[in-house]
Design an enzyme around this catalytic site. Sequence first.
Site, mmCIF file in Angstrom:
data_model
loop_
_atom_site.group_PDB
_atom_site.id
_atom_site.type_symbol
_atom_site.label_atom_id
_atom_site.label_comp_id
_atom_site.label_asym_id
_atom_site.label_seq_id
_atom_site.Cartn_x
_atom_site.Cartn_y
_atom_site.Cartn_z
ATOM 1 N N HIS A 492 38.681 34.328 43.574
ATOM 2 C CA HIS A 492 40.061 35.168 42.589
ATOM 3 C C HIS A 492 40.072 34.920 41.378
ATOM 4 O O HIS A 492 40.749 34.233 41.133
ATOM 5 C CB HIS A 492 40.957 34.824 43.323
ATOM 6 C CG HIS A 492 40.771 35.307 44.835
ATOM 7 N ND1 HIS A 492 40.943 34.949 46.077
ATOM 8 C CD2 HIS A 492 41.686 36.526 45.676
ATOM 9 C CE1 HIS A 492 40.948 35.717 46.967
ATOM 10 N NE2 HIS A 492 41.624 36.695 46.425
ATOM 11 N N HIS A 496 36.443 38.998 40.400
ATOM 12 C CA HIS A 496 37.109 39.511 41.154
ATOM 13 C C HIS A 496 37.799 41.499 40.314
ATOM 14 O O HIS A 496 37.388 41.501 41.167
ATOM 15 C CB HIS A 496 37.477 38.408 41.771
ATOM 16 C CG HIS A 496 38.490 39.369 43.822
ATOM 17 N ND1 HIS A 496 37.440 40.090 43.778
ATOM 18 C CD2 HIS A 496 39.949 39.555 43.983
ATOM 19 C CE1 HIS A 496 38.595 40.810 44.993
ATOM 20 N NE2 HIS A 496 39.961 40.030 44.482
ATOM 21 N N ASP A 664 39.624 46.508 46.839
ATOM 22 C CA ASP A 664 39.434 45.063 46.376
ATOM 23 C C ASP A 664 38.611 44.691 47.605
ATOM 24 O O ASP A 664 38.453 42.777 47.591
ATOM 25 C CB ASP A 664 41.069 44.767 47.031
ATOM 26 C CG ASP A 664 41.286 43.051 46.739
ATOM 27 O OD1 ASP A 664 40.992 42.990 45.896
ATOM 28 O OD2 ASP A 664 42.390 43.079 47.748
HETATM 29 P P1 AMP Z 1 42.396 40.141 47.887
HETATM 30 O O1 AMP Z 1 43.259 38.646 47.945
HETATM 31 O O2 AMP Z 1 43.998 40.653 47.114
HETATM 32 O O3 AMP Z 1 41.337 39.879 47.241
HETATM 33 O O4 AMP Z 1 42.614 40.398 49.222
HETATM 34 C C1 AMP Z 1 41.129 40.316 50.058
HETATM 35 C C2 AMP Z 1 41.814 39.773 51.201
HETATM 36 O O5 AMP Z 1 39.906 39.525 51.376
HETATM 37 C C3 AMP Z 1 41.293 38.317 50.579
HETATM 38 O O6 AMP Z 1 42.175 37.375 51.440
HETATM 39 C C4 AMP Z 1 40.275 38.025 50.560
HETATM 40 O O7 AMP Z 1 39.755 36.266 50.624
HETATM 41 C C5 AMP Z 1 39.397 38.968 51.979
HETATM 42 N N1 AMP Z 1 38.028 38.648 51.396
HETATM 43 C C6 AMP Z 1 37.021 39.327 50.466
HETATM 44 N N2 AMP Z 1 36.204 39.398 50.710
HETATM 45 C C7 AMP Z 1 36.058 38.709 52.257
HETATM 46 C C8 AMP Z 1 34.803 38.829 52.814
HETATM 47 N N3 AMP Z 1 33.517 38.624 52.286
HETATM 48 N N4 AMP Z 1 34.730 37.590 53.278
HETATM 49 C C9 AMP Z 1 35.779 37.120 53.757
HETATM 50 N N5 AMP Z 1 37.264 37.420 53.281
HETATM 51 C C10 AMP Z 1 36.668 38.526 52.333
HETATM 52 ZN ZN ZN Z 2 41.673 40.819 45.145
#
Ligand code: AMP
Ligand code: ZN
Length: 768
Positions: A492, A496, A664
């Site tokens: 994050h 990202h 996202d």
């Molecule tokens: P954000 O925090 O807004 O990026 O929300 C997306 C969520 O999806 C987050 O909690 C990330 O941790 C999760 N996420 C995104 N990509 C992956 C991935 N490849 N594997 C596991 N979790 C993911």
């Molecule tokens: Zn995000």
Amino acid sequence: MVLEGEGKMVSATEECIGPMRLTQEPIQVLLVFAKEDGQSDAFWWACDRAGFRCNIARTPESAVECFLDKSHEIVVIDGRHSQYFEAEAVCRLIRATKPSEHTVVLAIVPQTPLDQEEPSVRPLLCAGFSRRYVENISVSACYNELLQIEHGEVRCQFKLRACNSVFTALDHCQEAVEITSEDHVIQYVNPAFEHMMGYHKGELIGKELTELPKSDKNRADLLDTINTCIKKGKEWQGIYYARRKSGDSIQQHVKITPVIGQGGKIRHFVSIKRPHSDNNKQVSRHGSYFYYCKRSMSQYCVLLSPAPSLQNRRYSSVARIHSMTIEAPITKVINIINAAQESSPVSVADALDRVLEILRTTELYSPQLASKEDDPHTNDLVGGLMSDGLRRLSGNEYVFSKSTFPNMSQLAIPVTLNDIPPVIAEMLDDEDQWDFNILELEAATCKRPLTYLGLKIFSRFSVCEFLSCSEATLRCWLQVIEANYHASNSYHNSTHAADVLHATAYFLRKEKVKGSLDQLDEVAALIAATVHDVDHPGRTNSFLCNAGSELAILYNDTAVLESHHAALAFQLTVRDIKSNIFKNIDRTQFRTLRQAIIDMVLATEMTRHFEHVNKFANSINKPMAAIEEPSSNSEGSDSEGPASIRNSPENRLLIKRMMIKCADVANPCRPLELCIEWAGRISEEYFSQTDEEKREALPVVMPVFDRNTCSIPKSQISFIDYFITDMFDAWDAFANLPGLMEHLSENYKYWKGLDDMKCKSLRPPSPP
Ligand code: AMP
Ligand code: ZN
């Protein structure tokens, strides 16, 4: 000897008892006379005249035999000649048989000599006779006697016999029925009542209602209210707690009807009870009576005061609900279902009851997870991403790492797009390709890809023109926002954010998306993507809540991070005029833009993932598929119908939410190398959280993300299976994204391949 009478004008007659209409077959008479004489002949001819069927029996045995065969309504026993048989004994024999319950038995007695006292009828009555006939061989006298019996007792008995069918109905009905006298002494309860209350009828019949224990869950004045109502002869209907024999309370829907009898007075109260829908499940364990259709119970709940009829009450309560000006959509839905249940067969009404049960839950869009053992990766991911702070530990405040500002000396910040170093500018030219390599940009910009990519993309979408702001203000804003991403987070960070901005821009260029949104939507989406994770601490919402962090406290453990990202974005924007990209737009436009940005940032919160995806599929995919189906249009062509579906404000909101959600988490749809890198970064961030949770003795939110044991391929397979596949299927159906879907499928195969070879890391082991 049994003789069959030759009744000629035998015909059935009609009788009524209450609302029941009965057909009475011709009356049958049995004459029990040892010897034929004037008296037996006179009755024979009287039967003939009355149209009754007649048999004659000469012995007690043949009398019983014949009676058992025909069940005569009237039996006439000759009591004048005791040398042949004792009339009382024959009567007792007849009375000992079951069918004699409703039979009139007549004793023929000799005339009393004038000088003797009239003998008492009591011995005859005791033997079972109904009445006596003083010997008289006039056919007319016999005829009159038979007619009186027919019009009196036979007709009464006939009606009483019909009551058996009513009691049979009560015995088998599924509602509990209780009948009391006017002074509340229990006279009858049916088996359903015994089941419901746990009593045997023997324990109840004859008891006064006041003798039975009451539940203390009712309103104090409820019994008085009921009594006042029913004593006036009015029906009462409502919800009442009764106390079962076992002591527990049962909530019932009760209807008490006063029954007017002799003298126009209330002679009985009939109570009909069924379990109230709230405790149907509990009741179902106690017996089978509950399988009635429990329709519209919610409508009954409000009906605690008497009203003329059930039907009227129903309508008045529904009308009251319908007349409410502020009515939630769910209330409308429940009302529609309730109304549909009224006219549905039991099977449909029961199915609708299950529907109502589901609708009453708050988590309408959250699928139910399999048990923990089934798939720990899915469980942990879903639990970790979809829950926030229900489990809180106090005193373990999470301390944010300070925002890491970029090392300014490493790279001169461009003044305008034209000042961008040529390598970077060249890279940015490919910004409109899905395969654009954000990691190369990250490296080339010394981890400031957001500012550079932002300048390029915002310029291509004419954001500055729309906002009437200079490129310098935009640049300044992008720098401030990027500076508030934590470069120390492995996932994050501002790369990202740049990645999400890139995906958003890519989606905005898709025909269907472009055709659905206006420029304000586009600008809002690009800004939302840029700020959507600003100041992300590299920890999940659950972690922050468990740790009792300041943010969790500020946002009440609800959408903590997303609320923070949105709020901080606006704080940072307006804090300094130099970076305030909104400074030149009017108030109304700002409000609209602000609302759209906040809505999109909040939509990235994973607890509502399934809600957003399902709403999109139901409101956009399904209606569009239905309209597009017949002509199966080629891409780009557009008919009136689909455009009107997409362009409504509600649906544009759903499209924007879906777009930012997909942007996202688009990393599993990126080219394999990028996908692997993102998987490595998110895993590292999760591992780091687990490390800290263990260190600080906090609950471990996602135990599978332990760096010593985790299978990254398994976690990616779960993430794709649970969150990605359905969402991108729906988004692809709308936006047409074959390239992404191909990557997704290839990447999924890659993770499966690693998992099949029991490899837990990001890449297969390199050959020695
Ligand atoms: P954000 O925090 O807004 O990026 O929300 C997306 C969520 O999806 C987050 O909690 C990330 O941790 C999760 N996420 C995104 N990509 C992956 C991935 N490849 N594997 C596991 N979790 C993911
Ligand atoms: Zn995000």
